[in-house]
Design a protein around this motif. Structure first.
Motif, PDB file in Angstrom:
ATOM      1  N   GLY A 161       0.808  -1.208   0.000  1.00 53.30           N
ATOM      2  CA  GLY A 161       0.000   0.000   0.000  1.00 53.30           C
ATOM      3  C   GLY A 161       0.846   1.265   0.000  1.00 53.30           C
ATOM      4  O   GLY A 161       1.958   1.299   0.552  1.00 53.30           O
ATOM      5  N   THR A 162       0.320   2.304  -0.621  1.00 53.37           N
ATOM      6  CA  THR A 162       1.010   3.595  -0.659  1.00 53.37           C
ATOM      7  C   THR A 162       1.129   4.177   0.747  1.00 53.37           C
ATOM      8  O   THR A 162       0.196   4.079   1.555  1.00 53.37           O
ATOM      9  N   VAL A 163       2.277   4.792   1.028  1.00 56.90           N
ATOM     10  CA  VAL A 163       2.483   5.485   2.298  1.00 56.90           C
ATOM     11  C   VAL A 163       2.601   6.976   2.001  1.00 56.90           C
ATOM     12  O   VAL A 163       3.454   7.404   1.212  1.00 56.90           O
ATOM     13  N   LEU A 164       1.742   7.781   2.632  1.00 57.99           N
ATOM     14  CA  LEU A 164       1.702   9.227   2.401  1.00 57.99           C
ATOM     15  C   LEU A 164       2.355   9.984   3.553  1.00 57.99           C
ATOM     16  O   LEU A 164       2.522   9.463   4.652  1.00 57.99           O
ATOM     17  N   ASN A 165       2.726  11.229   3.274  1.00 54.51           N
ATOM     18  CA  ASN A 165       3.176  12.191   4.291  1.00 54.51           C
ATOM     19  C   ASN A 165       4.475  11.804   4.979  1.00 54.51           C
ATOM     20  O   ASN A 165       4.731  12.195   6.120  1.00 54.51           O
ATOM     21  N   VAL A 166       5.313  11.023   4.294  1.00 56.00           N
ATOM     22  CA  VAL A 166       6.615  10.674   4.861  1.00 56.00           C
ATOM     23  C   VAL A 166       7.456  11.948   4.956  1.00 56.00           C
ATOM     24  O   VAL A 166       7.516  12.741   4.016  1.00 56.00           O
ATOM     25  N   GLY A 167       8.110  12.142   6.101  1.00 55.99           N
ATOM     26  CA  GLY A 167       8.955  13.324   6.301  1.00 55.99           C
ATOM     27  C   GLY A 167       8.399  14.329   7.288  1.00 55.99           C
ATOM     28  O   GLY A 167       9.107  15.230   7.740  1.00 55.99           O
ATOM     29  N   ILE A 168       7.131  14.169   7.662  1.00 59.89           N
ATOM     30  CA  ILE A 168       6.573  15.131   8.610  1.00 59.89           C
ATOM     31  C   ILE A 168       7.103  14.844  10.016  1.00 59.89           C
ATOM     32  O   ILE A 168       7.250  13.700  10.433  1.00 59.89           O
ATOM     33  N   ASN A 169       7.434  15.909  10.716  1.00 60.38           N
ATOM     34  CA  ASN A 169       7.910  15.822  12.099  1.00 60.38           C
ATOM     35  C   ASN A 169       7.426  17.065  12.830  1.00 60.38           C
ATOM     36  O   ASN A 169       6.644  17.868  12.278  1.00 60.38           O
ATOM     37  N   ASP A 170       7.899  17.262  14.037  1.00 59.80           N
ATOM     38  CA  ASP A 170       7.408  18.402  14.826  1.00 59.80           C
ATOM     39  C   ASP A 170       7.716  19.721  14.126  1.00 59.80           C
ATOM     40  O   ASP A 170       6.867  20.637  14.098  1.00 59.80           O
ATOM     41  N   ALA A 171       8.917  19.830  13.540  1.00 65.09           N
ATOM     42  CA  ALA A 171       9.315  21.089  12.903  1.00 65.09           C
ATOM     43  C   ALA A 171       8.463  21.375  11.683  1.00 65.09           C
ATOM     44  O   ALA A 171       7.963  22.498  11.487  1.00 65.09           O
ATOM     45  N   LEU A 172       8.296  20.350  10.813  1.00 71.93           N
ATOM     46  CA  LEU A 172       7.503  20.563   9.608  1.00 71.93           C
ATOM     47  C   LEU A 172       6.036  20.781   9.969  1.00 71.93           C
ATOM     48  O   LEU A 172       5.334  21.568   9.312  1.00 71.93           O
ATOM     49  N   HIS A 173       5.601  20.147  11.041  1.00 71.31           N
ATOM     50  CA  HIS A 173       4.230  20.341  11.500  1.00 71.31           C
ATOM     51  C   HIS A 173       3.977  21.802  11.832  1.00 71.31           C
ATOM     52  O   HIS A 173       2.940  22.378  11.472  1.00 71.31           O
ATOM     53  N   LYS A 174       4.926  22.442  12.514  1.00 69.80           N
ATOM     54  CA  LYS A 174       4.767  23.862  12.864  1.00 69.80           C
ATOM     55  C   LYS A 174       4.684  24.720  11.603  1.00 69.80           C
ATOM     56  O   LYS A 174       3.892  25.677  11.535  1.00 69.80           O
ATOM     57  N   THR A 175       5.503  24.386  10.616  1.00 75.27           N
ATOM     58  CA  THR A 175       5.463  25.136   9.353  1.00 75.27           C
ATOM     59  C   THR A 175       4.104  24.987   8.678  1.00 75.27           C
ATOM     60  O   THR A 175       3.539  25.958   8.153  1.00 75.27           O
ATOM     61  N   LEU A 176       3.584  23.773   8.715  1.00 76.76           N
ATOM     62  CA  LEU A 176       2.286  23.537   8.081  1.00 76.76           C
ATOM     63  C   LEU A 176       1.154  24.256   8.799  1.00 76.76           C
ATOM     64  O   LEU A 176       0.180  24.682   8.174  1.00 76.76           O
ATOM     65  N   VAL A 177       1.292  24.412  10.118  1.00 70.05           N
ATOM     66  CA  VAL A 177       0.271  25.142  10.875  1.00 70.05           C
ATOM     67  C   VAL A 177       0.125  26.549  10.307  1.00 70.05           C
ATOM     68  O   VAL A 177      -0.993  27.070  10.141  1.00 70.05           O
ATOM     69  N   ASP A 178       1.257  27.172   9.989  1.00 76.16           N
ATOM     70  CA  ASP A 178       1.216  28.525   9.440  1.00 76.16           C
ATOM     71  C   ASP A 178       0.620  28.550   8.033  1.00 76.16           C
ATOM     72  O   ASP A 178      -0.028  29.528   7.646  1.00 76.16           O
ATOM     73  N   ARG A 179       0.839  27.457   7.285  1.00 71.14           N
ATOM     74  CA  ARG A 179       0.390  27.443   5.887  1.00 71.14           C
ATOM     75  C   ARG A 179      -1.064  27.017   5.733  1.00 71.14           C
ATOM     76  O   ARG A 179      -1.820  27.605   4.948  1.00 71.14           O
TER      77      ARG A 179
END
Length: 846
Positions: free
Chosen positions: A90-108
């Motif tokens: 099965g396909t695996v999505l969103n590989v690479g997200i962590n606490d730091a990238l999560h904070k960036t995404l919150v802003d976006r």
């Protein structure tokens, strides 16, 4: 642990070295989309060899992983097998997200959307990569992300991995090992893939389907997958990013209809762009494609494209449409259609979109589908037909006496039998859906009930027979009508232009002959005359002949049948309008025309004005331990020659009558079950005498061709001797297979599934011609016959004549034509055209 530098993680560019065999179908398809300048996110292809090494425990260089993650930092990993139908992990999505990238995404994209993306990956990673208990990761609600991270820490005694390179490394390792697991091997073998099939992987930068503006994910295709007609279908899921669902999520259909809001209305420019992409894919990829896409703030990203899954009807229409539009040549359109798929176009089919209530399964002996009331005898079937009721004849197994009931039915179901059993052969000839060998049912003919598992059905209950799948369904099913449309006609015209083996039809009745003409058969290759004797007007005379004590009495009985046979043959000659007609002389043992139950014998005694004891003695005298190897075929013709004399006279008189009315007729008379040259000489002498008598009586000259049906191994081996007295040889592969294997074609269905499943036979030899055994006999027979008589006509007229794989063998063996059931003629014509195309390409390549 040794490091493996991922030099094979190739960025997919227009000029990159991406090869389907090394990187898989998905990687190659993405490269084609990139070459078309479609907005494909940055993607990398990991070759099959690298994936294999990863599965063996080799680790991955961090610098390569970091290069892959150097874009947005968020990627997906998809399988890329050599063939799409082989599937993959099965396909695996969103590989690479962590606490730091999560904070960036919150802003976006906002807190809730960022949480949903992170939570989706944590749950997926925990279940599929770390292999933790799925029940522990079903969190929902505002604190779900924190709970999931805490659950992971508690179970692993370590925090959720924050290094994107480590995440990606573990995902690649898990997917590589999943592909090599025993369960995955079995699953892909079931789909036709070799056990050691390679797997590539595609890592693609993710386009976010959550956030401000128009965001979401969807798919679009441009044909109906069942019919193949142009139609935009698909869905757009607003604010859906994999399993992550954002605020304001809604599902839109793509086009305007009564189901609800449509993307065509809310974003017409975006919809138009998707349609342009579809048209470009059709032209450049030479295929109807389903496009997977993501919309981020109104901007489209094409993340994948797959060949539209389609049924048989759609497959034909799509191939023809592509060729008509000049996208593919005619020969390629022919090669794209599986010959067996044409059978689905000739008959009603159960709509694949409708629900099914399956109660039993058997061997799919004759394609098509029909719904009707259960009946358990030929008499009941005729009565139902007379009332105008559709009925399905259910028998433990059918015999010649059931043919009238089969004619009156819309489908046939038997508890016993195989692909060349009586029910299967006759049903295919009549174009009736048929299932045989349904071992899961128990038929009680006396009480007129059918048991299937826990269900008991009575006469008159409604069932549906799906002869294409072998499924018996309770009640009425939604049926699709036949699809003999312009696409089918066009494909058959192209098949005729491609050349190849000629195709004739097995036809016993005027109705069969008309069907054969409708499907452009090039003649009749086998007319089984014995079926004509079971008619209610002829059976009494046939029985009188059997009970006659002298040749003169036998001739008197047969004289009553003569005008009926003459009419039969005249009709066939007139319908075929000068095309060749091969008539097989009487073949079955005489006991088939007699009753075997005491009540039937009592009625026969009354009709013949004989003591019941005389009838019983005659029935017992004609009973054979193995009638298929007993007094039948040419053996009967030599010992009771009056039968063949009558048939020859009927053929010649019909020849004279039909030739006066239309095109000249040159009948082909075929002697069944020959095993010795002397048999041919004896029959030929008598038939020549009958021909001379008819010429003198009618004062008209005519010619005929005498041939032999090669059904015994000895006839194949002595084909050179036999050819000296024959104008043609026709291999009857049903009996030839039966005698070569020592298998009963009526009974082998009981264990054939086990034999094929355990590899004793690669295929059912009654379904696909056994090239190593039966095929060797055919090749030997062809060579020896042609050595004796170079111009002799050679054909195959068993049921293998309608089997695509067997037709390819016949083409290579130098056979002149094949003959099959009328409704299999289009299948055989397409298979013959494909064999000719393959042969032509082979010659050109050399």
């Amino acid at each position: 642990m040794n490091k493996l530098e991922l030099s094979e993680a190739t960025l997919i560019t227009p000029s990159g070295r991406i090869d389907r065999e090394r990187h898989g179908w998905r990687a190659k398809c993405l490269q084609r989309l990139v070459r078309m300048d479609l907005p494909v996110p940055r993607s990398f292809a990991i070759c099959c060899n690298t994936v294999r090494l990863i599965a063996q425990g080799r680790s991955i260089g961090c610098e390569v992983l970091q290069d892959i993650l150097s874009g947005s930092g968020l990627v997906s990993v998809r399988p890329s097998a050599v063939m799409p139908e082989w599937g993959g992990p099965g396909t695996v999505l969103n590989v690479g997200i962590n606490d730091a990238l999560h904070k960036t995404l919150v802003d976006r994209i906002g807190q809730a959307n960022a949480d949903a993306v992170y939570l989706s990956f944590v749950q997926s990673y925990a279940i599929h990569i770390a292999r933790l208990d799925p029940d522990m990761f079903t969190q929902d609600g505002p604190d779900a992300l924190a709970q999931a991270l805490r659950s992971y820490h508690d179970e692993m005694d370590a925090p959720f991995p924050q290094d994107p390179a480590e995440q990606l490394s573990q995902v690649l390792r898990s997917m590589a090992r999943a592909w090599d697991g025993p369960t995955a091997r079995l699953l892909r073998q079931a789909k036709g893939a070799p056990a050691d099939a390679p797997l590539g992987l595609v890592v693609q930068e993710m386009a976010l389907a959550l956030g401000p503006g128009l965001c979401g994910s969807g798919s679009i295709q441009f044909i109906d997958p069942v019919t193949g007609t142009p139609r935009v279908t698909g869905r757009f899921r607003g604010q859906h990013h994999g399993r992550a669902i954002g605020e304001g999520a809604e599902t839109l259909y793509l086009t305007k209809d009564d189901r609800g809001p449509a993307l065509e209305d809310t974003a017409p420019d975006l919809f138009a762009t998707l349609c342009e992409f579809g048209a470009a894919c059709r032209k450049r990829l030479r295929e109807e494609m389903q496009i997977e896409f993501v919309v981020t703030g109104g901007q489209i990203s094409v993340i994948d494209a797959v060949r539209v899954a389609r049924g048989s009807r759609a497959g034909v229409r799509i191939a023809v449409s592509l060729a008509r539009d000049g996208i593919i040549p005619h020969d390629e359109a022919l090669m794209r259609v599986e010959p067996r798929a044409l059978a689905d176009l000739l008959h009603h089919q159960v709509d694949p979109r409708a629900p099914r209530d399956q109660i039993a399964r058997g061997i799919d002996a004759s394609p098509g589908a029909a719904t009707g009331n259960l009946v358990f005898s030929a008499t009941a079937a005729q009565a139902a037909n007379a009332r105008g009721d559709a009925c399905i004849l259910v028998r433990r197994e059918t015999g010649p006496e059931d043919i009238r009931g089969m004619h009156a039915s819309v489908a046939v179901l038997t508890e016993r039998g195989g692909t060349t059993s009586h029910a299967a052969v006759i049903a295919r000839g009549l174009g009736l859906p048929c299932i045989v060998g349904a071992n899961g049912i128990v038929i009680d003919a006396r009480n007129r009930t059918l048991r299937a598992g826990d269900r008991v059905l009575k006469e008159g209950d409604v069932i549906t027979i799906d002869g294409s799948s072998g499924e018996v369904l309770a009640g009425s099913a939604v049926l699709l009508p036949p699809a003999l449309d312009d696409a089918f006609t066009q494909l058959m015209d192209w098949a005729a232009q491609a050349g190849g083996l000629k195709v004739r039809a097995n036809a016993d009745t005027p109705e069969d002959a008309k069907t054969a003409r409708r499907f452009q058969a090039q003649g009749i290759g086998l007319c089984r005359t014995e079926h004509m004797f079971f008619d209610a007007d002829r059976l009494p005379a046939m029985r009188e002949m059997i009970f006659a004590d002298t040749p003169e009495d036998r001739r008197l009985s047969l004289d009553r049948i003569l005008p009926m046979q003459r009419k039969d043959f005249s009709s066939l000659f007139e319908i075929m309008a000068g095309l060749p007609v091969t008539i097989r002389l009487f073949d079955p043992p005489l006991h088939e025309f007699l009753p075997h139950e005491r009540e039937g014998m009592r009625e026969l005694a009354e009709s013949l004005d004989l003591p019941l004891s005389d009838v019983i003695r005659r029935v017992e005298a004609l009973t054979e331990f193995n009638p298929m190897l007993g007094m039948r075929g040419v053996r009967l013709g030599i010992t009771v020659p009056e039968i063949y004399d009558m048939q020859a006279r009927a053929i010649f008189e019909a020849t004279v009558d039909a030739s006066r009315k239309g095109d000249p007729v040159v009948p082909e008379i075929m002697i069944p079950l020959v095993s010795a040259m002397r048999e041919v000489e004896l029959v030929k002498t008598r038939i020549d005498a009958v021909a001379a008598a008819v010429r003198n009586e009618r004062r008209v000259d005519f010619t005929y061709r005498l041939g032999v049906m090669v059904e015994t191994p000895r006839a194949a081996l002595r084909a050179g001797d036999i050819a000296a007295h024959s104008a043609f040889l026709s291999f009857g592969t049903n009996d030839l297979t039966q005698m070569t294997y020592g298998l009963s074609r009526d009974d082998a269905g009981r264990f054939m599934g086990t034999y094929v499943g355990q590899g004793v036979y690669a295929e059912d030899p009654f379904h696909v011609l056994d090239e190593d055994g039966v095929g060797e006999l055919i090749l030997t027979g062809v060579q020896r016959a042609r050595r004796q008589s170079p111009g002799i006509t050679i054909s195959v007229c068993g049921e293998h004549g309608g089997n695509p794989e067997s037709i390819a063998f016949c083409h290579d063996a130098g056979v002149d034509y094949v003959s099959c059931s009328p409704f299999r003629v289009p299948v055989a014509r397409l298979a013959a055209a494909q064999s000719a195309i393959r042969s032509r390409k082979t010659r050109e390549s050399h």
